[in-house]
Design a protein around this motif. Structure first.
Motif, PDB file in Angstrom:
ATOM      1  N   LEU A   1      13.514 -20.631  -4.514  1.00 10.80           N
ATOM      2  CA  LEU A   1      14.233 -21.890  -5.863  1.00 10.80           C
ATOM      3  C   LEU A   1      14.008 -21.351  -7.014  1.00 10.80           C
ATOM      4  O   LEU A   1      14.550 -21.495  -7.973  1.00 10.80           O
ATOM      5  CB  LEU A   1      14.308 -23.421  -5.800  1.00 10.80           C
ATOM      6  CG  LEU A   1      14.965 -23.796  -4.189  1.00 10.80           C
ATOM      7  CD1 LEU A   1      14.266 -25.195  -4.138  1.00 10.80           C
ATOM      8  CD2 LEU A   1      16.888 -23.953  -4.080  1.00 10.80           C
ATOM      9  N   LEU A   2      12.567 -21.141  -7.514  1.00 11.41           N
ATOM     10  CA  LEU A   2      12.064 -20.981  -9.170  1.00 11.41           C
ATOM     11  C   LEU A   2      11.031 -19.788  -8.588  1.00 11.41           C
ATOM     12  O   LEU A   2      10.472 -19.473  -8.764  1.00 11.41           O
ATOM     13  CB  LEU A   2      10.830 -21.593  -9.170  1.00 11.41           C
ATOM     14  CG  LEU A   2      11.399 -24.086  -9.119  1.00 11.41           C
ATOM     15  CD1 LEU A   2      10.411 -24.580  -8.945  1.00 11.41           C
ATOM     16  CD2 LEU A   2      12.605 -23.898 -10.031  1.00 11.41           C
ATOM     17  N   PRO A   3      12.431 -18.423  -8.588  1.00 12.35           N
ATOM     18  CA  PRO A   3      11.273 -17.008  -8.715  1.00 12.35           C
ATOM     19  C   PRO A   3      10.265 -17.084  -9.670  1.00 12.35           C
ATOM     20  O   PRO A   3       9.544 -16.187  -9.694  1.00 12.35           O
ATOM     21  CB  PRO A   3      12.688 -16.067  -8.444  1.00 12.35           C
ATOM     22  CG  PRO A   3      13.626 -17.198  -8.555  1.00 12.35           C
ATOM     23  CD  PRO A   3      12.813 -18.516  -8.098  1.00 12.35           C
ATOM     24  N   GLU A   4      10.986 -17.054 -10.888  1.00 10.20           N
ATOM     25  CA  GLU A   4      10.972 -17.285 -12.265  1.00 10.20           C
ATOM     26  C   GLU A   4       8.764 -17.881 -12.083  1.00 10.20           C
ATOM     27  O   GLU A   4       9.012 -19.235 -12.064  1.00 10.20           O
ATOM     28  CB  GLU A   4      10.753 -16.950 -13.345  1.00 10.20           C
ATOM     29  CG  GLU A   4      11.712 -16.407 -13.512  1.00 10.20           C
ATOM     30  CD  GLU A   4      12.392 -14.739 -14.040  1.00 10.20           C
ATOM     31  OE1 GLU A   4      10.436 -14.832 -14.228  1.00 10.20           O
ATOM     32  OE2 GLU A   4      12.566 -13.669 -13.298  1.00 10.20           O
ATOM     33  N   VAL A   5       7.299 -17.620 -12.003  1.00 12.54           N
ATOM     34  CA  VAL A   5       6.570 -18.382 -12.003  1.00 12.54           C
ATOM     35  C   VAL A   5       6.420 -19.660 -13.224  1.00 12.54           C
ATOM     36  O   VAL A   5       5.811 -20.776 -13.750  1.00 12.54           O
ATOM     37  CB  VAL A   5       5.337 -17.399 -12.016  1.00 12.54           C
ATOM     38  CG1 VAL A   5       4.899 -16.434 -13.461  1.00 12.54           C
ATOM     39  CG2 VAL A   5       4.390 -18.980 -12.424  1.00 12.54           C
TER      40      VAL A   5
ATOM     41  N   ALA B   1      19.710 -28.595  -5.765  1.00  9.88           N
ATOM     42  CA  ALA B   1      19.277 -28.314  -3.921  1.00  9.88           C
ATOM     43  C   ALA B   1      18.284 -28.913  -2.992  1.00  9.88           C
ATOM     44  O   ALA B   1      18.039 -28.718  -1.918  1.00  9.88           O
ATOM     45  CB  ALA B   1      18.450 -27.209  -4.274  1.00  9.88           C
ATOM     46  N   ASN B   2      18.638 -30.251  -3.143  1.00  8.72           N
ATOM     47  CA  ASN B   2      18.086 -31.791  -2.695  1.00  8.72           C
ATOM     48  C   ASN B   2      16.814 -31.939  -2.400  1.00  8.72           C
ATOM     49  O   ASN B   2      16.350 -32.111  -1.098  1.00  8.72           O
ATOM     50  CB  ASN B   2      18.777 -31.146  -1.184  1.00  8.72           C
ATOM     51  CG  ASN B   2      21.094 -30.947  -1.794  1.00  8.72           C
ATOM     52  OD1 ASN B   2      21.046 -32.679  -1.495  1.00  8.72           O
ATOM     53  ND2 ASN B   2      21.251 -30.858  -1.069  1.00  8.72           N
ATOM     54  N   ILE B   3      16.156 -30.954  -3.026  1.00 10.70           N
ATOM     55  CA  ILE B   3      14.734 -31.078  -3.095  1.00 10.70           C
ATOM     56  C   ILE B   3      14.269 -32.238  -3.741  1.00 10.70           C
ATOM     57  O   ILE B   3      14.493 -33.275  -4.868  1.00 10.70           O
ATOM     58  CB  ILE B   3      13.928 -30.313  -3.828  1.00 10.70           C
ATOM     59  CG1 ILE B   3      14.172 -28.456  -3.135  1.00 10.70           C
ATOM     60  CG2 ILE B   3      12.558 -30.023  -3.994  1.00 10.70           C
ATOM     61  CD1 ILE B   3      13.780 -28.320  -1.855  1.00 10.70           C
TER      62      ILE B   3
END
Length: 620
Positions: free
Chosen positions: A551-555, A373-375
């Motif tokens: 990008l990270l919906p799961e904690v 995601a180009n982070i």
């Protein structure tokens, strides 16, 4: 003749009257500022104490409880603050075995105004204590030191440590300090009519009943059990048999009190709340649904110290409508976790990690998804190395971190860490600024800043009293007049400031500090630590930024990053590069959140990077 006080004020007054035959403090009721001058007896939302700490030269100390309505909006992260709309309890002034005066909040000391209440301040020491438990503990210790009283000493528990952990990390302190008084308030503030068809049994009482049913956690367990048998077993032969047994051969003992076999200040705080709740809701059949709580209340009621304070509750008890009690067709028992309150907090996320946090497969998957995601977060260029150097040999010894009881192996690295932080702060501060050193510890950061910049004010916030006392002693040796000391957790300090600083604030404490800075639009210089201890809680959402939430919906994926970020074990370790990458992701998320709120941010790497495995500096 009648005082009107909110729940926390009632708990404070009852606890003081129970604990101290001689008060080392005087009580000052601080009236709600929304009341008129001719109506000072109504809506007493606050409480102050004035104390003489030095027999030769009086030192005033004030403690207040509550907050006026204008402050509630600025204290959003506080678990509970009182305001003019809260339920107030009637207390007969004649039942108070202590003198008191009345003040407005504006008449309180400036340090009190900087804290959510209750708070206690010793002006000549520039020392403030905030929070219900911390304030009570401080006063009980004063009573022990000044009058050698036994009851306050007993109530402080094993090694005088009862309720010393802050509510942000201790489920037990949170229950006593926040949840029980809130439950008391909610029950009496409820507008249910007498024809209510269904009622939910108070969950706090159900949880406390479960707590009392669990095995005791005893310090010096064998000694404590033997002492208990000597008091309770009358038959000599039976006593001899029990005393001859080893610890693992002895049966588990039942709770007599909240923390075990001895009464503590936790019992007193909870007694006020649960006694009044059981009176108000007398038809809920507490004997059946919470028999251990009723047994505990009955036991406490026999103690003379409790009996001495009980008249404070008489007007409240008599005001409960016993002539026309509520009748319910159905009492609903809440679904609560059946475990000790030392472990149980329904507001804290229960996450089954199942070994995922250190799974290389999961770490690779999460980091790859962010890279795709180009982070990518790059460090800002190192500041001029010459500006980092502090002439330690020219500074007084009390400024040097060796005065903070650090071992020699850490001194050089600590000096380098301090140079990095002070360099970052120097680019933000101006004369007249207020700098808050959060999680101040022994004062390494705050005292250095105060000495280097004498035209600014440094407010040091630290929950651990022994560490803050070391900082105060160092400040006295340096004759610093621009430093104040706040012994409280982060939630209880709430006042405008210009720059917030923290060096190695553990886990989510970094995010709590950042939240304080955001609310007061203050700049920040933060060095995070202990990424793996980050956990979701009611006041903080993870991930922090909207981009990372997408990008990270799961904690669990985010917590995987946090755990991997702690794998920084030195330059030669194979996991260090991965740990540094995950640190950049977690801190990048923090800085993206700050950018959403209008901050300009930078991520720096300490110079030299080896001065700490947690070597990030977040500046905003």
């Amino acid at each position: 003749d009648i005082l009107y006080v909110p729940a926390k004020s009632l708990v404070c007054l009852f606890s003081l009257q129970t604990a101290c035959s001689k008060l080392p403090v005087n009580v000052v009721l601080v009236r709600d500022e929304t009341d008129g001058a001719d109506n000072i007896e109504k809506h007493f939302a606050n409480k102050c104490w004035t104390s003489c700490l030095d027999n030769c030269s009086p030192v005033k100390a004030k403690v207040t409880n509550g907050a006026n309505s204008s402050e509630v909006n600025s204290c959003k992260d506080s678990y509970s603050v009182a305001n003019s709309n809260d339920h107030v309890f009637e207390v007969s002034a004649k039942s108070l075995l202590m003198s008191f005066t009345v003040r407005t909040r504006d008449e309180c000391h400036e340090m009190v105004k900087r804290c959510c209440l209750p708070a206690l301040v010793c002006p000549s020491e520039r020392w403030c204590v905030a929070g219900l438990c911390a304030s009570l503990r401080y006063i009980l210790k004063l009573s022990v030191d000044q009058f050698s009283e036994e009851v306050p000493k007993q109530l402080l528990g094993f090694k005088l440590g009862c309720l010393q952990s802050c509510s942000e990390v201790s489920c037990w302190t949170k229950f006593c300090e926040i949840e029980a008084p809130e439950a008391l308030h909610n029950v009496f503030a409820s507008k249910e009519s007498n024809c209510t068809r269904e009622v939910v049994f108070p969950s706090t009482i159900m949880r406390y009943n479960n707590h009392l049913s669990k095995p005791l956690i005893l310090h010096n367990a064998l000694k404590k059990k033997q002492e208990h048998y000597r008091k309770t077993i009358k038959d000599k032969k039976e006593l001899e048999i029990m005393l001859a047994k080893k610890l693992h051969e002895l049966p588990e003992l039942e709770h007599c009190f909240a923390e075990g076999l001895d009464m503590t200040i936790a019992d007193v705080i909870l007694y006020v709340c649960f006694k009044l709740i059981t009176i108000k809701l007398s038809n809920l059949n507490f004997e059946t649904n919470s028999p251990l709580v009723i047994k505990w209340l009955t036991l406490l009621a026999e103690y003379k110290s409790i009996q001495k304070a009980s008249p404070l509750l008489d007007l409240i008890a008599s005001s409960c409508d016993s002539s026309n009690p509520q009748t319910y067709l159905k009492v609903v028992l809440p679904d609560v976790v059946d475990e000790s309150l030392y472990k149980s907090d329904p507001e804290r996320a229960r996450i089954d990690v199942s070994g995922r946090m250190t799974s290389q497969q999961d770490i690779d998957r999460v980091t790859l998804s962010l890279a795709q995601a180009n982070i990518d977060f790059q460090y800002r260029e190192d500041p001029d190395l010459s500006s980092l150097k502090i002439p330690w040999s020219e500074y007084p010894i009390a400024v040097h971190p060796q005065e903070g009881s650090l071992p020699p192996s850490r001194l050089q690295r600590k000096c380098q860490q301090l140079e990095n932080v002070v360099c970052a702060v120097s680019g933000l501060v101006k004369p007249g600024h207020k700098i808050v050193d959060f999680c101040a510890g022994g004062g390494h950061v705050g005292l250095l800043i105060a000495y280097k910049f004498p035209d600014i004010s440094v407010l040091m916030v630290e929950n651990k009293v022994s560490s803050l006392k070391r900082a105060k002693i160092r400040a006295q040796r340096l004759k610093l007049t621009n430093v104040e000391f706040y012994q409280c957790n982060l939630h209880y300090f709430d006042s405008p400031f210009d720059v917030g600083v923290c060096l190695h604030a553990c886990g989510q404490a970094t995010d709590m500090v950042l939240e304080k800075c955001y609310r007061h639009q203050a700049a920040f210089v933060c060095v995070p630590c202990c990424y793996g201890s980050v956990k979701p809680n009611p006041g903080l959402q993870y991930p922090r930024s909207l981009r990372f939430q997408q990008l990270l919906p799961e904690v669990l994926d985010y917590l995987t990053l946090c755990h991997a970020a702690d794998q920084t074990h030195g330059a030669d370790h194979p996991s260090t590069a991965q740990g540094q990458l995950c640190m950049r992701f977690v801190d990048g998320d923090r800085l993206m959140h700050a950018q959403q709120l209008g901050y300009r941010t930078s991520l720096y790497l300490m110079v030299p990077p080896s001065c700490s495995p947690k070597n990030h500096i977040l500046v905003g």
